[in-house]
Scaffold this motif. Structure first.
Motif, PDB file in Angstrom:
ATOM      1  N   VAL A  78     -18.209   5.767  -8.146  1.00 46.94           N
ATOM      2  CA  VAL A  78     -17.380   5.536  -6.959  1.00 46.94           C
ATOM      3  C   VAL A  78     -16.674   6.817  -6.540  1.00 46.94           C
ATOM      4  CG1 VAL A  78     -15.406   4.232  -6.050  1.00 46.94           C
ATOM      5  CG2 VAL A  78     -17.061   3.110  -7.551  1.00 46.94           C
ATOM      6  N   ALA A  79     -16.194   7.601  -7.500  1.00 49.79           N
ATOM      7  CA  ALA A  79     -15.446   8.813  -7.186  1.00 49.79           C
ATOM      8  C   ALA A  79     -16.303   9.859  -6.482  1.00 49.79           C
ATOM      9  CB  ALA A  79     -14.861   9.406  -8.468  1.00 49.79           C
ATOM     10  N   ILE A  80     -17.583   9.939  -6.837  1.00 51.01           N
ATOM     11  CA  ILE A  80     -18.446  10.988  -6.291  1.00 51.01           C
ATOM     12  C   ILE A  80     -19.244  10.487  -5.088  1.00 51.01           C
ATOM     13  CG2 ILE A  80     -20.413  12.480  -6.817  1.00 51.01           C
ATOM     14  CD1 ILE A  80     -19.363  12.732  -9.630  1.00 51.01           C
ATOM     15  N   CYS A  81     -19.718   9.268  -5.163  1.00 50.88           N
ATOM     16  CA  CYS A  81     -20.556   8.752  -4.075  1.00 50.88           C
ATOM     17  C   CYS A  81     -19.745   8.121  -2.951  1.00 50.88           C
ATOM     18  CB  CYS A  81     -21.560   7.731  -4.621  1.00 50.88           C
ATOM     19  SG  CYS A  81     -22.710   8.425  -5.826  1.00 50.88           S
ATOM     20  N   HIS A  82     -18.526   7.654  -3.235  1.00 51.45           N
ATOM     21  CA  HIS A  82     -17.666   7.052  -2.211  1.00 51.45           C
ATOM     22  C   HIS A  82     -16.248   7.625  -2.350  1.00 51.45           C
ATOM     23  CE1 HIS A  82     -20.841   4.134  -1.354  1.00 51.45           C
ATOM     24  NE2 HIS A  82     -20.946   3.960  -2.666  1.00 51.45           N
ATOM     25  N   PRO A  83     -16.099   8.939  -2.177  1.00 52.87           N
ATOM     26  CA  PRO A  83     -14.787   9.561  -2.449  1.00 52.87           C
ATOM     27  C   PRO A  83     -13.684   9.108  -1.502  1.00 52.87           C
ATOM     28  CG  PRO A  83     -16.272  11.131  -1.413  1.00 52.87           C
ATOM     29  CD  PRO A  83     -17.093   9.919  -1.733  1.00 52.87           C
ATOM     30  N   LEU A  84     -14.012   8.834  -0.244  1.00 51.25           N
ATOM     31  CA  LEU A  84     -12.982   8.446   0.720  1.00 51.25           C
ATOM     32  C   LEU A  84     -12.436   7.052   0.452  1.00 51.25           C
ATOM     33  CD1 LEU A  84     -14.571   9.887   3.994  1.00 51.25           C
ATOM     34  CD2 LEU A  84     -12.896  10.945   2.457  1.00 51.25           C
ATOM     35  N   HIS A  85     -13.217   6.214  -0.202  1.00 50.63           N
ATOM     36  CA  HIS A  85     -12.783   4.854  -0.506  1.00 50.63           C
ATOM     37  C   HIS A  85     -12.421   4.681  -1.987  1.00 50.63           C
ATOM     38  CE1 HIS A  85     -15.398   4.512   3.099  1.00 50.63           C
ATOM     39  NE2 HIS A  85     -14.514   3.595   3.473  1.00 50.63           N
TER      40      HIS A  85
END
Length: 245
Positions: free
Chosen positions: A110-117
């Motif tokens: 989640v931190a790398i692939c969806h950083p904005l969320h």
């Protein structure tokens, strides 16, 4: 059973495993204290890391202290209730270790692939829920193994071919071949072994695929630490790997 019957090796084994035990416990305690004392580390990644350190302390404390006592006293006897207790704790900590590693892989995904969320998805409620689910699944696995062992009623003065109460070794002592127990064992191995490993590999596959698609100079500037640092490390690693190939 002991690791060695040679009396000359007993002091060496005792000192070796005692030092390894102390280093492991103290190292994990330092991690927990560092995370709890620094407010900047109160993030999902370090929350799971502190839980993993606690589980590692419990895991090694389940097996090593009894082994050290056996070496020192030259007595390798354990009661039936004590053996079942060790099996329960061992199963909980081992499974929870695997579950937490899977959850941490999802956190990095989640931190790398969806950083904005990231802050929205990995909120406090979700982190607590994932930790609670990991514990409940580990408790379920431990109790299922205990139920299978409780069906064996012929234990009396038997030798366990391990330096701790291993559930697989105890189940092999059964005189009757119970196919239902074998089915349950294979099912638990698939659930608690194959699925966590598959989840970890899938998470890092998606991470590597995302890094290869986005230039590191663009992605790292949009991320805040520690996400940006993780992104830069992965990007540097992949660039070096591509240059070597």
């Amino acid at each position: 059973m002991s690791l060695s019957e040679d009396p000359d090796l007993q002091p060496t084994l005792f000192g070796l495993f005692l030092s390894m035990y102390l280093v492991t416990v103290l190292g994990n305690l330092l991690i927990i204290l560092a995370i709890s004392s620094d407010s900047h580390l109160h993030t999902p990644m370090y929350f799971f890391l502190s839980n993993l350190s606690f589980v590692d302390i419990g895991f090694i404390s389940t097996t090593v202290p009894k082994m050290l006592l056996n070496i020192q006293t030259h007595n390798r006897v354990i009661s039936y209730k004590g053996c079942l207790t060790k099996i329960s704790l061992f199963g909980i900590f081992v499974c929870m270790d695997d579950m937490l590693l899977t959850v941490m892989a999802y956190d990095r995904f989640v931190a790398i692939c969806h950083p904005l969320h990231y802050t929205v998805i990995m909120n406090l409620c979700l982190c607590g829920f994932l930790t609670l689910v990991s514990f409940l699944l580990s408790l379920l696995n431990s109790q299922l193994h205990n139920l299978m062992i409780l069906q064996i009623t012929s234990f009396k003065d038997v030798k366990i071919s391990s330096f701790f109460c291993d559930p697989s070794q105890l189940l092999n002592l059964s005189c009757s071949h119970n196919y239902s127990d074998n089915i349950v064992k294979y099912f638990l191995a698939a659930i608690y072994g194959l699925f966590p490993i598959s989840g970890i590999f899938f998470s890092y596959y998606k991470i590597i695929a995302s890094i290869l698609r986005i230039p590191s100079s663009v992605g790292s500037t949009k991320l805040s630490p520690p996400v940006g640092l993780t992104w830069q490390l992965f990007s540097y690693f992949m660039k070096q790997l591509l240059e070597c190939t």
